[in-house]
Design a protein around this motif. Sequence first.
Motif, PDB file in Angstrom:
ATOM      1  N   VAL A 174     -80.293  64.897  34.040  1.00 48.64           N
ATOM      2  CA  VAL A 174     -79.348  63.871  33.630  1.00 48.64           C
ATOM      3  C   VAL A 174     -79.485  63.703  32.122  1.00 48.64           C
ATOM      4  O   VAL A 174     -80.576  63.421  31.625  1.00 48.64           O
ATOM      5  N   MET A 175     -78.390  63.922  31.437  1.00 46.80           N
ATOM      6  CA  MET A 175     -78.360  63.722  29.990  1.00 46.80           C
ATOM      7  C   MET A 175     -77.810  62.329  29.716  1.00 46.80           C
ATOM      8  O   MET A 175     -76.653  62.032  30.031  1.00 46.80           O
ATOM      9  N   LEU A 176     -78.662  61.466  29.175  1.00 54.23           N
ATOM     10  CA  LEU A 176     -78.248  60.124  28.791  1.00 54.23           C
ATOM     11  C   LEU A 176     -77.778  60.210  27.344  1.00 54.23           C
ATOM     12  O   LEU A 176     -78.540  60.639  26.468  1.00 54.23           O
ATOM     13  N   LEU A 177     -76.532  59.835  27.097  1.00 58.44           N
ATOM     14  CA  LEU A 177     -75.932  59.998  25.779  1.00 58.44           C
ATOM     15  C   LEU A 177     -75.498  58.653  25.216  1.00 58.44           C
ATOM     16  O   LEU A 177     -74.844  57.863  25.919  1.00 58.44           O
ATOM     17  N   THR A 178     -75.863  58.387  23.950  1.00 54.22           N
ATOM     18  CA  THR A 178     -75.343  57.181  23.305  1.00 54.22           C
ATOM     19  C   THR A 178     -73.818  57.285  23.289  1.00 54.22           C
ATOM     20  O   THR A 178     -73.250  58.371  23.408  1.00 54.22           O
ATOM     21  N   HIS A 179     -73.163  56.168  23.126  1.00 54.61           N
ATOM     22  CA  HIS A 179     -71.700  56.195  23.107  1.00 54.61           C
ATOM     23  C   HIS A 179     -71.181  57.083  21.980  1.00 54.61           C
ATOM     24  O   HIS A 179     -70.181  57.797  22.163  1.00 54.61           O
ATOM     25  N   ALA A 180     -71.855  57.064  20.830  1.00 58.38           N
ATOM     26  CA  ALA A 180     -71.430  57.911  19.710  1.00 58.38           C
ATOM     27  C   ALA A 180     -71.592  59.393  20.063  1.00 58.38           C
ATOM     28  O   ALA A 180     -70.705  60.208  19.759  1.00 58.38           O
ATOM     29  N   LYS A 181     -72.683  59.742  20.707  1.00 60.73           N
ATOM     30  CA  LYS A 181     -72.894  61.139  21.107  1.00 60.73           C
ATOM     31  C   LYS A 181     -71.856  61.536  22.158  1.00 60.73           C
ATOM     32  O   LYS A 181     -71.299  62.636  22.102  1.00 60.73           O
ATOM     33  N   TRP A 182     -71.605  60.661  23.123  1.00 58.27           N
ATOM     34  CA  TRP A 182     -70.602  60.921  24.155  1.00 58.27           C
ATOM     35  C   TRP A 182     -69.250  61.216  23.499  1.00 58.27           C
ATOM     36  O   TRP A 182     -68.553  62.156  23.886  1.00 58.27           O
TER      37      TRP A 182
END
Length: 136
Positions: free
Chosen positions: A48-56
Amino acid sequence: MSKMIFVNLPVSDLSASMAFYTALGFTNNPQFTDETAACMVWSESIYVMLLTHAKWASFTSRPLPAKGASEVMLAITCDSHASVDAMNQAAGKHGGTADVNPMQDMGFMYSRALADLDGHIWEAFWMDPAAVAGAA
């Protein structure tokens, strides 16, 4: 190379989400973790890759789902009824929501759904190995 799945999830607080997934039994792979993303490992083939909103936003211009909306429910296997219950209880204890859907017990399969800190829904389930093998 064996088949793998990387589930990408936008999260509002990366460090809090990392702590939440660790409490559920995931481990962090620091090789693919930085201040914008964290790789949380469930098994040799599930990440599972948890991504900050900016990274997303660097991957898609599509908007994030509205708070309270459901886009997918991710089902994940557990080793026993007890481990399903433990994951559900850990979710509630660590800021998520336990039992977002009714518990299901079909005898050969047992499941409980939970939501993480950002409302992503997971269904932890156990299935009788005999049923998987077609013997049940």
